[in-house]
Write an enzyme that holds these catalytic residues in place. Structure first.
Site, PDB file in Angstrom:
ATOM      1  N   HIS A 181     -24.590  12.962  16.382  1.00 18.40           N
ATOM      2  CA  HIS A 181     -23.671  14.112  16.458  1.00 18.40           C
ATOM      3  C   HIS A 181     -23.348  14.452  17.922  1.00 18.40           C
ATOM      4  CE1 HIS A 181     -24.119  15.067  12.134  1.00 18.40           C
ATOM      5  NE2 HIS A 181     -25.355  14.645  12.322  1.00 18.40           N
ATOM      6  N   ASP A 237     -31.018  14.675  13.872  1.00 16.64           N
ATOM      7  CA  ASP A 237     -30.777  14.291  12.487  1.00 16.64           C
ATOM      8  C   ASP A 237     -29.780  13.144  12.416  1.00 16.64           C
ATOM      9  OD1 ASP A 237     -28.747  15.991  13.388  1.00 16.64           O
ATOM     10  OD2 ASP A 237     -28.140  16.516  11.358  1.00 16.64           O
ATOM     11  N   GLU A 238     -29.865  12.372  11.357  1.00 14.63           N
ATOM     12  CA  GLU A 238     -28.881  11.365  10.966  1.00 14.63           C
ATOM     13  C   GLU A 238     -28.620  10.291  12.026  1.00 14.63           C
ATOM     14  OE1 GLU A 238     -26.184  13.265   7.596  1.00 14.63           O
ATOM     15  OE2 GLU A 238     -25.683  14.124   9.542  1.00 14.63           O
ATOM     16  N   TYR A 239     -29.673   9.829  12.676  1.00 16.56           N
ATOM     17  CA  TYR A 239     -29.530   8.651  13.534  1.00 16.56           C
ATOM     18  C   TYR A 239     -29.704   7.400  12.670  1.00 16.56           C
ATOM     19  CZ  TYR A 239     -29.367   6.235  17.988  1.00 16.56           C
ATOM     20  OH  TYR A 239     -28.974   5.459  19.051  1.00 16.56           O
ATOM     21  N   TRP A 271     -34.409  12.511   3.805  1.00 13.51           N
ATOM     22  CA  TRP A 271     -34.716  12.517   5.235  1.00 13.51           C
ATOM     23  C   TRP A 271     -36.065  13.143   5.566  1.00 13.51           C
ATOM     24  CZ3 TRP A 271     -31.644  10.366   9.107  1.00 13.51           C
ATOM     25  CH2 TRP A 271     -30.428   9.840   8.659  1.00 13.51           C
TER      26      TRP A 271
END
Length: 663
Positions: free
Chosen positions: A254, A311-313, A368
């Protein structure tokens, strides 16, 4: 002495024969023992602080005095001394394990008394006092309330990276959250849009970082940002109102706003919204950016908590991601901060250890994060379950509005995902937080559209995180109470209309020359509404002359010299193309608005509805067409008619708000 007074009042309540019912507030009181009769406070009176507690409670009393003015029109002065008849008395008491730092006792008898072991408890007591006075028309049922929260962390997260929210909006939101005893406001300061909505080109994809940076000139977004002083002042306001403003800089995914500024730290392999975790320049940049806000005697991030995202790598880089996360948890902690992050360690499994002590995780997705495993590893968690607690406005996935009935009747803080529910009192489960993600950058959503979605969510989640399940009050009763409650003293972002309003031009004809305006007593009109007026433009018109203007929006006549009506808000402009207002003739106009769109009627006939416009984009990653739903909404502006700089030229009559829930 003050403890004796409280005990006497309690005894009075227990002895009384006609018990007053529990006052209605949000969140509901934990305990209530009713007395007999009501205490009617005067419109002009005193807030008295116990002499020994002046230093701790003076700011509480000052806020309460202003709130009484804003909410009820009352004038109260602040002083120190002993309790007085028909006054409001604030004091501190000895530590109480049940009340803790946030609990309080509110007693109404000869006077209204609020006492608590800590300043924060007294402040929360004033919020209940205000709500009761508002609902009871200036009276307090006599009795004693003991109140405390079920969970210590009760919050809301707002994504300001993908959509800019003004500092004025954020400051108002501190007060709204505070009014309902929500004590955390997480500000997600950077993020980016989805590449498929921008020709699948990272260089064109919208990205923004909202905070002033002196070390990296040009990093801060140009379409809306906050100075360091503004952000510091926001945190100070939060401290005054009992709301912990938590800044979040989201790394290492992000992060397109950072790679737009410094392309060499972006990942060629996983997309430019990912920082390259193998380059030393990445770490030098992130170190310096965080240090800019954390270092010095008066750091910009002045509160106790800082959120670093994580988050969300991409899962292929689990070990390097874990190294990066551990590094920045420790880096931020050395500045004396408690560190927070999004749950990601279940998805990004690995052998590299990640610091757990004094780290709080937003438990958002079971894919996650495994909440039980995280608690076992020593992390604290906040329930931010995406299934139940995510709002993504007008996106077509997740929720546009939270399921208020289900949350009230069924949800518990321990319901951390759809598969498991942690027992009441689970060590390490701190509370909950709901979130707004503005994924679809450029979809026309307004600040007030977001608020229209979040305010009901704030009310119900405040109830569930403070009071817990309340068997005594049905959802229908709770919903009715929600609808009658104000947002906060002096705040009306919903544009509710209270009582009968007489507008200029409603009973007389207005003549405007293009350089004058007429003020009204009604700043704006919220959803759903219908506004009618008759308009007769002069032959010579100002180009895009202002017809109506409010605190958040503007309605124009003769848009771009084409004779059309148009409106703007939040940096967007929308035009009614289907009708032209003829010069020298009277035309009857009706504009209807709701949270889905805006409708124009001319001389009694519907001519155009602005709603449902869809933009389609091809997603090369997933080989599909993705949609963006454009929001063409308007909270109708009514603060002024005309404008002194570039106003409407002509005549208006029969201006009227003809439909609204408050009418």
């Amino acid at each position: 002495m003050k403890h004796l007074l409280t005990l006497c009042m309690l005894a009075l309540c227990l002895c009384a024969s006609a018990k007053e019912t529990c006052p209605k507030v949000i969140p509901a009181l934990q305990e209530w023992k009713g007395g007999s009769g009501k205490l009617a406070l005067p419109a002009e009176g005193s807030i008295v602080i116990a002499s020994a507690d002046e230093a701790a409670l003076k700011s509480v009393a000052d806020v309460l005095a202003q709130d009484l003015k804003d909410l009820l029109g009352w004038n109260y002065t602040v002083k120190t001394g002993k309790p007085e008849k028909n006054a409001i008395y604030l004091s501190l008491t000895k530590p109480d394990k049940q009340l803790g730092e946030e609990g309080y006792v509110l007693a109404a008898g000869r006077y209204a008394g609020i006492t608590a072991p800590a300043r924060q408890g007294v402040f929360w007591g004033t919020r209940s006092l205000l709500q009761i006075l508002y609902n009871e028309k200036g009276q307090l049922p006599k009795g004693v309330a003991r109140d405390w929260p079920q969970y210590p962390n009760r919050g809301f997260m707002l994504d300001v990276g993908r959509k800019f929210f003004t500092m004025d909006f954020l400051r108002q939101y501190v007060k709204i959250l505070s009014f309902y005893k929500l004590n955390e406001f997480q500000i997600h300061l950077n993020d980016n849009g989805f590449v498929q909505f921008f020709d699948n080109d990272w260089n064109k994809t919208y990205a923004a970082f909202r905070l002033e940076s002196e070390r990296f000139p040009g990093l801060t977004a140009k379409d809306g940002s906050y100075t360091k002083k503004e952000f510091t002042d926001l945190q100070r306001l939060g401290m005054e109102y009992g709301v912990n403003v938590i800044p979040e800089i989201d790394i290492p995914a992000h992060s397109l706003a950072f790679t737009h500024y410094k392309p060499e730290i972006g990942s060629d392999k996983y997309g430019m919204d990912h920082l390259d975790l193998y380059k030393e320049e990445t770490y030098r940049f992130v170190d310096s950016l965080l240090d800019e806000y954390l270092s010095g005697e008066e750091p910009v991030f002045m509160g106790p908590d800082v959120h670093i995202g994580t988050d969300e790598y991409n899962a292929k880089e689990a070990e390097k991601f874990r190294y990066f996360t551990d590094r920045y948890l420790k880096y931020v902690e050395k500045y004396g901060k408690n560190v927070r992050m999004w749950g990601a360690l279940r998805w990004l499994k690995g052998k590299t250890p990640v610091k757990a002590d004094n780290v709080t995780i937003n438990a958002w997705s079971y894919d996650w994060i495994d909440p039980n495993a995280s608690l076992k590893d020593g992390y604290k968690i906040i329930n931010t379950c995406d299934t139940y607690l995510y709002i993504v406005p007008a996106a077509g996935y997740y929720r546009d509005f939270l399921d208020i009935r289900w949350l009230y009747e069924t949800w518990r803080v321990g319901k951390v995902n759809s598969r498991e529910e942690l027992p009441e009192g689970t060590p390490g489960l701190l509370g909950g937080m709901f979130a707004v993600w503005n994924d679809h950058c450029g979809n026309g959503i307004s600040q007030q559209d977001v608020h229209f979605r979040t305010f009901p969510a704030a009310q119900v989640l405040a109830e569930k995180m403070w009071r817990g399940k309340n068997e005594a009050v049905s959802f229908e009763e709770f919903e009715a109470l929600c609808k009658q409650m104000p947002e906060a003293p002096g705040i009306n972002l919903l544009g509710r209309v209270q009582g009968e309003v007489v507008l200029p031009g409603q009973k007389e004809e207005l003549s405007l020359n293009g350089t004058d305006s007429v003020a009204t007593s009604l700043p704006e009109i919220g959803y759903p509404y219908a506004v009618e007026f008759e308009v007769n433009p002069d032959q010579e018109q100002n180009i895009s002359g202002i017809l109506f203007k409010g605190p958040h929006s503007t309605v124009y006549a003769n848009w771009e010299n084409k004779g059309n009506l148009a409106f703007s808000r939040d940096g967007y402009t929308f035009v009614f193309h289907a009708a032209i207002l003829p010069a020298g003739e009277w035309t009857k106009v009706r504009i209807e608005g709701d949270y889905k769109g805006t409708t124009l009627y001319i001389n009694g006939e519907k001519v155009e509805r602005l709603e449902g416009r869809i933009k389609q984009f091809y997603n090369y990653t997933h080989h599909r067409k993705d949609r963006m739903y454009v929001q063409e909404t308007l909270v109708f502006p009514m603060q002024q008619i005309g404008d002194v700089r570039n106003g409407f030229k002509g005549k208006l009559r029969n201006i009227n708000c003809v439909r609204h829930p408050s009418f």
